[in-house]
Design an enzyme around this catalytic site. Structure first.
Site, PDB file in Angstrom:
ATOM      1  N   LEU A  18       1.460  -8.993   6.225  1.00  0.00           N
ATOM      2  CA  LEU A  18       0.089  -8.718   5.818  1.00  0.00           C
ATOM      3  C   LEU A  18      -0.012  -7.415   5.033  1.00  0.00           C
ATOM      4  O   LEU A  18       0.421  -6.357   5.497  1.00  0.00           O
ATOM      5  CB  LEU A  18      -0.809  -8.648   7.062  1.00  0.00           C
ATOM      6  CG  LEU A  18      -2.307  -8.434   6.815  1.00  0.00           C
ATOM      7  CD1 LEU A  18      -2.890  -9.614   6.065  1.00  0.00           C
ATOM      8  CD2 LEU A  18      -3.026  -8.227   8.158  1.00  0.00           C
ATOM      9  N   ASP A  19      -0.587  -7.492   3.830  1.00  0.00           N
ATOM     10  CA  ASP A  19      -0.861  -6.330   2.978  1.00  0.00           C
ATOM     11  C   ASP A  19       0.391  -5.536   2.608  1.00  0.00           C
ATOM     12  O   ASP A  19       0.313  -4.348   2.300  1.00  0.00           O
ATOM     13  CB  ASP A  19      -1.887  -5.400   3.643  1.00  0.00           C
ATOM     14  CG  ASP A  19      -3.248  -6.038   3.752  1.00  0.00           C
ATOM     15  OD1 ASP A  19      -3.572  -6.875   2.904  1.00  0.00           O
ATOM     16  OD2 ASP A  19      -3.990  -5.702   4.695  1.00  0.00           O
ATOM     17  N   GLU A  20       1.548  -6.170   2.625  1.00  0.00           N
ATOM     18  CA  GLU A  20       2.784  -5.469   2.285  1.00  0.00           C
ATOM     19  C   GLU A  20       3.557  -6.163   1.168  1.00  0.00           C
ATOM     20  O   GLU A  20       4.735  -5.891   0.958  1.00  0.00           O
ATOM     21  CB  GLU A  20       3.672  -5.311   3.529  1.00  0.00           C
ATOM     22  CG  GLU A  20       3.048  -4.421   4.606  1.00  0.00           C
ATOM     23  CD  GLU A  20       3.965  -4.169   5.782  1.00  0.00           C
ATOM     24  OE1 GLU A  20       5.167  -4.493   5.669  1.00  0.00           O
ATOM     25  OE2 GLU A  20       3.495  -3.644   6.802  1.00  0.00           O
TER      26      GLU A  20
END
Length: 301
Positions: free
Chosen positions: A244-246
């Site tokens: 997530l979000d990486e």
């Protein structure tokens, strides 16, 4: 599950660029790649309009190149060019490549929730001819933006997604998307995307995040930023992965703020940055300017 579709007017798209194609090349760097590409295109009568290249190490490092070329009878000749690229680049240089007719815009689906600033900005830029895409549909887990999306002549689908089990919603998403889109944009879509969905949908997904990753993850990011007394706020557009979000970052930007601004002020100014960053990421992706390499990107902006 309920499904609502709004299709009252025709979709307005950017005028395509005739007789232009993009060629993306990547692989291990070695002598002669640029010359080989130029010579191959020249044999087919193509005129190179622009060429960008990057090597992270000229002694056998990773090599990346974006070439845009024009050719009057492009569609007729593209298969022959692709065949020759297979023979020359893959056989002789062990390089990967993608070749695309730029007169055919990429098809995008936009996912959104209640927050509409990124969604409406993309639709406005699309209508103004600033984004070279076809917006195939807007999908939302709330019906709030249906009327505004209808005004742009874009199909709107309301697919509720409630509770921890997203499998029914994602199955409906896949039904709508399969064969209809080339990439997806999460325009502040406030739902977690599962790894199974990412694998099954099979197209790139671009997300906008309201900070420099991974700062202020979760709910109320601007309130958290205010509490920390930040002096810069920003936004990050990135590709979606299971982490997530990486995922690989496409574009980032910031704006300077002061102690006197409230959390609401930060949110308003942050929304401006989010709109600009996301629109640039969508434009660059649609023009084949972004090359993914591991967990980062090469962007020929």
């Amino acid at each position: 599950m309920t499904l609502t579709q709004e299709t009252s007017a025709r979709t307005i798209t950017r005028k395509p660029v005739p007789h232009h194609a993009s060629l993306i090349v990547k692989g291990k760097d070695r002598t002669g790649i640029v010359a080989a590409v130029g010579a191959l295109l020249s044999r087919h009568g193509a005129n190179i309009v622009s060429l960008d290249q990057y090597s992270d190490n000229p002694q056998g490092g990773a090599f990346f190149q974006r070439t845009v070329f024009s050719l009057d009878n492009l569609q007729a000749v593209l298969p022959a060019i692709e065949h020759d690229l297979q023979e020359r680049l893959r056989a002789d240089f062990e390089l990967e490549f993608t070749l695309r007719d730029l007169s055919v815009p990429k098809r995008v689906a936009i996912f959104a929730s209640k927050s509409d600033h990124c969604l409406l900005d993309l639709l406005w830029r699309h209508r103004r001819g600033q984004l070279p895409v076809n917006v195939s549909m807007v999908i939302s887990n709330h019906p709030d933006t249906a009327e505004e999306v209808r005004g742009f002549g874009i199909p709107f689908f309301h697919v509720p997604s409630m509770g921890p089990d997203k499998s029914a919603a994602e199955a409906e998403h896949l039904r709508l998307l399969r064969g209809n889109v080339d990439f997806i944009v999460l325009a502040r879509y406030m739902q977690i995307i599962s790894g199974d969905f990412i694998e099954q949908v099979g197209v790139p997904i671009i997300n906008i995040h309201h900070s420099f990753l991974p700062a202020f993850i979760g709910a109320g990011p601007y309130a958290k930023a205010k509490e920390r007394g930040v002096k810069l706020i920003g936004a990050t557009a990135h590709y979606v992965t299971e982490d997530l979000d990486e995922g690989p970052i496409i574009e980032q930007d910031v704006v300077r703020v002061t102690h006197a601004e409230t959390a609401a002020d930060l949110q308003r100014r942050g929304a401006d940055v989010e709109r600009a960053v996301l629109s640039r990421a969508v434009e660059w992706h649609s023009q084949d300017r972004v090359i993914r390499h591991g967990n980062h990107t090469i962007v020929f902006a």
